[in-house]
Design a protein around this motif. Structure first.
Motif, PDB file in Angstrom:
ATOM      1  N   PHE A 518       0.829  -1.208   0.000  1.00 26.34           N
ATOM      2  CA  PHE A 518       0.000   0.000   0.000  1.00 26.34           C
ATOM      3  C   PHE A 518       0.859   1.252   0.000  1.00 26.34           C
ATOM      4  O   PHE A 518       0.611   2.196  -0.763  1.00 26.34           O
ATOM      5  CB  PHE A 518      -0.925   0.004   1.222  1.00 26.34           C
ATOM      6  N   PHE A 519       1.887   1.280   0.834  1.00 30.00           N
ATOM      7  CA  PHE A 519       2.713   2.477   0.939  1.00 30.00           C
ATOM      8  C   PHE A 519       3.649   2.656  -0.251  1.00 30.00           C
ATOM      9  O   PHE A 519       3.964   3.784  -0.626  1.00 30.00           O
ATOM     10  CB  PHE A 519       3.532   2.429   2.225  1.00 30.00           C
ATOM     11  N   ASP A 534       0.033  10.598   6.657  1.00 31.31           N
ATOM     12  CA  ASP A 534      -0.911  10.699   7.773  1.00 31.31           C
ATOM     13  C   ASP A 534      -1.126   9.345   8.429  1.00 31.31           C
ATOM     14  O   ASP A 534      -1.178   9.225   9.663  1.00 31.31           O
ATOM     15  CB  ASP A 534      -2.255  11.247   7.289  1.00 31.31           C
ATOM     16  N   ILE A 535      -1.298   8.309   7.600  1.00 31.35           N
ATOM     17  CA  ILE A 535      -1.563   6.972   8.142  1.00 31.35           C
ATOM     18  C   ILE A 535      -0.322   6.400   8.809  1.00 31.35           C
ATOM     19  O   ILE A 535      -0.399   5.782   9.880  1.00 31.35           O
ATOM     20  CB  ILE A 535      -2.062   6.035   7.026  1.00 31.35           C
ATOM     21  N   PHE A 536       0.825   6.635   8.199  1.00 27.97           N
ATOM     22  CA  PHE A 536       2.052   6.052   8.734  1.00 27.97           C
ATOM     23  C   PHE A 536       2.335   6.498  10.169  1.00 27.97           C
ATOM     24  O   PHE A 536       2.684   5.688  11.024  1.00 27.97           O
ATOM     25  CB  PHE A 536       3.238   6.426   7.842  1.00 27.97           C
ATOM     26  N   GLU A 545      10.771  -3.515  11.623  1.00 26.55           N
ATOM     27  CA  GLU A 545      11.503  -3.615  10.350  1.00 26.55           C
ATOM     28  C   GLU A 545      10.619  -3.198   9.177  1.00 26.55           C
ATOM     29  O   GLU A 545      11.051  -2.464   8.275  1.00 26.55           O
ATOM     30  CB  GLU A 545      11.990  -5.052  10.148  1.00 26.55           C
ATOM     31  N   ALA A 546       9.355  -3.660   9.177  1.00 26.58           N
ATOM     32  CA  ALA A 546       8.428  -3.304   8.105  1.00 26.58           C
ATOM     33  C   ALA A 546       8.134  -1.804   8.133  1.00 26.58           C
ATOM     34  O   ALA A 546       8.078  -1.150   7.085  1.00 26.58           O
ATOM     35  CB  ALA A 546       7.136  -4.104   8.248  1.00 26.58           C
ATOM     36  N   LYS A 547       7.969  -1.248   9.323  1.00 25.63           N
ATOM     37  CA  LYS A 547       7.691   0.179   9.439  1.00 25.63           C
ATOM     38  C   LYS A 547       8.889   1.001   8.972  1.00 25.63           C
ATOM     39  O   LYS A 547       8.730   2.064   8.367  1.00 25.63           O
ATOM     40  CB  LYS A 547       7.334   0.519  10.882  1.00 25.63           C
ATOM     41  N   GLN A 548      10.092   0.515   9.229  1.00 22.67           N
ATOM     42  CA  GLN A 548      11.293   1.216   8.776  1.00 22.67           C
ATOM     43  C   GLN A 548      11.367   1.252   7.255  1.00 22.67           C
ATOM     44  O   GLN A 548      11.765   2.259   6.662  1.00 22.67           O
ATOM     45  CB  GLN A 548      12.540   0.538   9.360  1.00 22.67           C
ATOM     46  N   ARG A 549      10.958   0.148   6.630  1.00 22.99           N
ATOM     47  CA  ARG A 549      10.951   0.098   5.161  1.00 22.99           C
ATOM     48  C   ARG A 549      10.000   1.154   4.603  1.00 22.99           C
ATOM     49  O   ARG A 549      10.319   1.875   3.655  1.00 22.99           O
ATOM     50  CB  ARG A 549      10.522  -1.284   4.679  1.00 22.99           C
ATOM     51  N   VAL A 550       8.822   1.253   5.215  1.00 25.97           N
ATOM     52  CA  VAL A 550       7.839   2.237   4.767  1.00 25.97           C
ATOM     53  C   VAL A 550       8.348   3.652   5.026  1.00 25.97           C
ATOM     54  O   VAL A 550       8.232   4.541   4.169  1.00 25.97           O
ATOM     55  CB  VAL A 550       6.493   2.007   5.485  1.00 25.97           C
TER      56      VAL A 550
END
Length: 673
Positions: A518-519, A534-536, A545-550
């Motif tokens: 999605f991102f 906004d969502i992030f 780790e996934a959040k860091q990629r985004v």
């Protein structure tokens, strides 16, 4: 279909185990061999089953005795009571075998007896006998014939009966004091004929109190002189009585579910109802039938917009204490608290609630279950603020309170049916269709209610294949309302509500592959960068780790925007400023570019001042510039400008910079042509 609140007439209808008791009483009646009148009472509270019990007794004895049913409550006055009583007695006698024939003497005896009791016209009519007499007021037996002699003559006929007469008199506890006293005088002093057995049905407490109006002695002691064999209606086992109640409630709920309507039910509160409320207040079948009647008629009308547990409790108050029910209905302010109210409001309502509870102390535990936030007693339970959401629809929720009494949803509220119809579109793959449906709710002031209900229902119950559609529809609505209202002078929370719903749905999905796609995939999602930002920043539930990629992806996309693009993209501008902690690198980059450009020339300076005007999260260009540079440097630059050489637009910008009143939204458009 038989109305379940009517008395039963047969053993196969007996739910409370009366049959065996009825058979024993019936056998006692049949075994009674004395000729003297015999009086039996069947005593019990209203609704305890007196009439049902006597119906079962009658079934057992009717083949061997003559039964006369007499209900004085249905008669207008005492004169009519006398007429009807003897009219029905003669009807029964006409069916009974005599060793002697009917003759004029019995007419004379009845005439004389009735004339003593009821000084008015008396008519009796059967297939065998018809007579009407005009009686003189206050008439009395002839001097040559006493009342006892008249009764002795009548008894002479009755002693010749081959079958006893059982006279059942019901509803004595419904009579006036005067009528009650007269019935007992009739039974014991006037019509205490031979071969007659009386079955008298009444609530002993009510009748005893009524008799004390005329008797100097205790009403109960007076009854002891009249009634030779008092019987109490057997108290049904609680398990049996409550089993009948639950069976009837299950049937009501089943009918609602058959219509594909949702039932809102607080199981935890219901445990308190079963343990503390039902045993205390549901004491007779009358209670069960009254509750069944109220719930079966009223609850299905509004089932989807009330909580069944609260509706049950309120219905219980309606049949047990209508005054308290009306007090709650008519004065919402003394028992409902909103979380948004201040402490003084809440304290005031708590005091009013305590006063109401003291007035109706017997029902204090019911009140405290209905309004737990106001309770400080042993009956409280952990419901928390009742009106925190639309998932429970409690009576104590200000939004739903009126539904319990109006049996409908007002035009400014969202019914569960409306919500479900729109929710189906929310979970579908056609955003435009959903948007139009939601905007219809929005125009009716129901948009926020829909999102609140979706947070409690859609988030929890959506199927996996529906979650992605719902997620994308929510973020598109967030984008729609953010853009739609950016120039509005009236703030709307709908963009924020949809944003937080998107975040929760993304967390609920717990699908890392989808989240990253999605991102990072602009083609499929077609979601603007600022929406993703906004969502992030509020996203939860995923591995670091996934959040860091985004996060890295979003920073790379931001890095592609130079200062002028950043200034032009209002929503991205806002997101970076609001979420500067996550996007500090971009902010630092913009600051460096700002410092290089701001004093490049007069045209560039005013272009930046104009570009920073009316951005969200800052009030004017001065605040924007303050984020980028020391304002003293800009003040020095402005002092160096020759105002006579400035254009009209540039002078207006300086006035705004110096603190002149802001322009309205329609006036600021000239700066963004």
């Amino acid at each position: 279909m038989k109305n379940s609140s009517f008395p039963i007439n047969a053993h196969d209808e007996d739910r409370l185990g009366f049959s065996s008791f009825a058979k024993r009483v019936a056998q006692g009646i049949l075994n009674y061999e004395q000729q003297e009148a015999f009086v039996i009472s069947i005593e019990g509270k209203w609704g305890s089953g007196k009439t049902s019990l006597v119906n079962l007794i009658e079934n057992e004895i009717q083949e061997e005795v003559e039964v006369m049913r007499f209900n004085p409550w249905l008669v207008a006055d005492l004169h009519q009571v006398v007429k009807l009583f003897f009219d029905e007695l003669i009807t029964v006698l006409s069916r009974t075998s005599f060793d002697v024939k009917w003759n004029e003497q019995i007419k004379k005896d009845i005439k004389t007896l009735v004339s003593v009791i009821a000084p008015e016209n008396v008519s009796v009519s059967t297939g065998m006998l018809s007579a009407t007499w005009k009686l003189k007021p206050k008439s009395s037996p002839s001097k040559t014939q006493s009342l006892e002699a008249i009764k002795k003559s009548i008894n002479g006929y009755l002693q010749g009966l081959k079958r006893k007469i059982v006279i059942i008199i019901d509803d004595i506890d419904r009579l006036t004091d005067k009528e009650t006293e007269f019935i007992f005088r009739l039974v014991k002093g006037i019509a205490d004929f031979d071969n007659v057995i009386y079955l008298l049905l009444y609530d002993k407490e009510i009748v005893a109190r009524s008799l004390e109006t005329f008797k100097k002695e205790s009403g109960e002691k007076y009854l002891e002189k009249i009634v030779q064999y008092p019987l109490c209606v057997p108290k049904p086992h609680n398990v049996t009585l409550h089993g009948v109640l639950h069976e009837k409630l299950d049937a009501i709920l089943a009918r609602v579910k058959e219509d594909r309507r949702k039932v809102f039910f607080d199981k935890y509160k219901w445990e308190h109802v079963i343990r503390d409320i039902v045993p205390k207040y549901i004491l007779t079948m009358r209670d069960v039938y009254l509750l069944e009647g109220t719930l079966s008629f009223e609850y299905p009308i509004i089932a989807q917009d009330v909580n069944f547990t609260d509706f049950f409790l309120l219905s219980l108050l309606k049949i047990k204490n209508n005054r308290l029910y009306s007090e709650i209905r008519d004065d919402f302010s003394q028992c409902v608290v909103s979380p948004s109210w201040n402490l003084l409001d809440k304290d005031k309502i708590k005091k009013e609630f305590e006063t109401m509870t003291q007035r109706h102390l017997v029902f204090g535990n019911v009140l405290n279950l209905l309004f737990p936030m106001l309770d400080s007693s042993e009956f409280a339970y952990g419901q928390g603020f009742s009106n925190k959401d639309h998932g429970d629809k409690y009576l104590a929720d200000p939004y739903y309170f009126e539904n319990y009494f109006a049996f409908s949803v007002s035009d400014d509220k969202l019914s569960y049916g409306e919500f479900r119809e729109t929710e189906k579109l929310f979970q579908g793959d056609d955003f435009e269709v959903f948007k139009q449906a939601f905007l219809h709710l929005y125009e009716a002031k129901k948009g926020a209610f829909f999102i609140e209900m979706a947070n409690k229902i859609t988030l929890i119950h959506s199927k996996k294949e529906e979650q992605k559609n719902t997620f994308y529809n929510a973020i598109k609505m967030h984008e729609y309302f953010r853009v739609k209202n950016k120039d509005s002078t009236i703030e709307t929370p709908l963009d924020s509500l949809f944003l937080h719903f998107s975040k929760k749905m993304l967390s609920n999905m717990n699908n890392e592959e989808f989240m990253v796609a999605f991102f990072t995939d602009n083609v499929k999602s077609a979601t603007p960068l600022w929406v993703k930002m906004d969502i992030f920043v509020i996203m939860e539930g995923y591995e670091e780790e996934a959040k860091q990629r985004v996060h890295q992806y979003l920073k790379e996309k931001l890095a592609l925007l130079d200062f002028w693009a950043f200034l032009k993209e209002e929503e991205i501008f806002r997101s970076v400023l609001v979420n500067r902690e996550e996007f500090q690198e971009k902010l630092d980059q913009i600051k460096e570019e700002f410092k290089k450009l701001i004093f490049k020339d007069k045209e560039t300076f005013f272009a930046i001042v104009k570009g920073g005007m009316y951005k969200e999260s800052i009030s004017n260009s001065k605040e924007f510039c303050k984020l980028m540079i020391d304002l003293k440097e800009i003040e020095t630059y402005i002092e160096s400008l020759d105002e006579d050489l400035l254009t009209e637009e540039e002078n207006e910008l300086l006035q705004l910079w110096k603190g002149q009143p802001k322009q309205r939204p329609h006036e600021r458009k000239r700066f963004f042509k």
